[in-house]
Enzyme design. Structure first.
Site, short mmCIF file in Angstrom:
data_model
loop_
_atom_site.label_atom_id
_atom_site.label_comp_id
_atom_site.label_asym_id
_atom_site.label_seq_id
_atom_site.Cartn_x
_atom_site.Cartn_y
_atom_site.Cartn_z
N ASP A 62 12.86 -7.86 27.10
CA ASP A 62 12.81 -6.72 28.01
C ASP A 62 11.40 -6.58 28.57
OD1 ASP A 62 11.76 -5.90 25.59
OD2 ASP A 62 12.65 -3.91 25.64
N PHE A 75 7.30 -12.08 31.45
CA PHE A 75 5.97 -12.46 30.96
C PHE A 75 4.83 -12.17 31.94
CE2 PHE A 75 8.90 -15.26 28.61
CZ PHE A 75 8.58 -14.87 27.31
N HIS A 185 9.32 -17.76 20.21
CA HIS A 185 8.77 -16.87 21.24
C HIS A 185 7.24 -16.98 21.24
CE1 HIS A 185 7.86 -13.09 23.35
NE2 HIS A 185 9.07 -13.20 23.84
#
Length: 221
Positions: A62, A75, A185
């Site tokens: 999100d 990002f 991630h």
């Protein structure tokens, strides 16, 4: 079959009850709370990367939940804001991958979007200071559809799935017609588990070259 030319062609049927409910929810919430990104920026990823120009998909989670950082691209942050930790790790891996030592002066990834890198968050809005606060308002239905449409109508797209949430979306991707690169991630909590050292940027460019497509200039930021 009608040739798909634009996001409008692809998503014209998505003005369904769930989507209308999302828009109504956001309109109501903005009257009393701070929601990111601004309304005008929610669909920036779709505006900057046309459907037929997509070469690469980078899935985020999100949006950033701090003041005015989110602007509709996963990002990415506007040029006037500090580079967030996850993006710092992305830049670190980028330099390592190409054996460079570039000092990036900002965190705006619009140049990637303009080259065909579709920077999609799986959830498109968030309440200020409350990460994942909009996870259950319906955005997943929308972004699952978006990924499914890319899968259906495009070929040889490279999906960069960083982290568990992004990797859950691989059920919508036909591995026989597209490419999937997986890593942890890039956040400071997990980057060391496989993101740093993944070489996804050079691998992506090699796949593009193999498919006679122009590689991404990742350093054109």
């Amino acid at each position: 079959m009608k040739k798909i030319l634009s996001w409008t062609d692809v998503l014209s049927q998505e003005k369904k009850k769930y989507f209308i409910d999302i828009m109504r929810f956001l309109k109501k919430e903005r009257l009393k709370k701070t929601i990111y990104p601004q309304q005008k920026d929610i669909f920036n990823a779709f505006i900057l990367t046309h459907f037929n120009d997509i070469k690469v998909v980078i899935l985020g989670q999100d949006p950033y939940f701090s003041k005015n950082q989110a602007h509709g691209l996963s990002f990415s942050v506007p040029k006037s804001y500090n580079i967030p930790p996850s993006l710092q790790n992305i830049y670190k891996e980028l330099n390592s991958d190409f054996k460079k030592n570039v000092i990036f002066k900002h965190g705006c990834l619009e140049s990637w979007a303009n080259q065909g890198v579709f920077l999609l968050n799986t959830i498109l809005t968030v309440e200020s200071g409350k990460p994942k606060s909009h996870n259950s308002i319906g955005w997943n239905i929308f972004t699952d559809t978006v990924i499914s449409k890319i899968n259906q109508y495009r070929n040889s797209i490279i999906f960069l799935l960083w982290g568990t949430n992004a990797q859950k979306k691989d059920i919508f991707i036909n591995k026989n017609k597209h490419y999937i690169l997986r890593a942890s991630h890039p956040s400071p909590l997990s980057a060391y588990r496989g993101f740093l050292g993944c070489k996804h940027f050079s691998l992506t460019n090699q796949i593009l070259l193999n498919n006679r497509k122009k590689p991404i200039d990742w350093f054109a930021i």
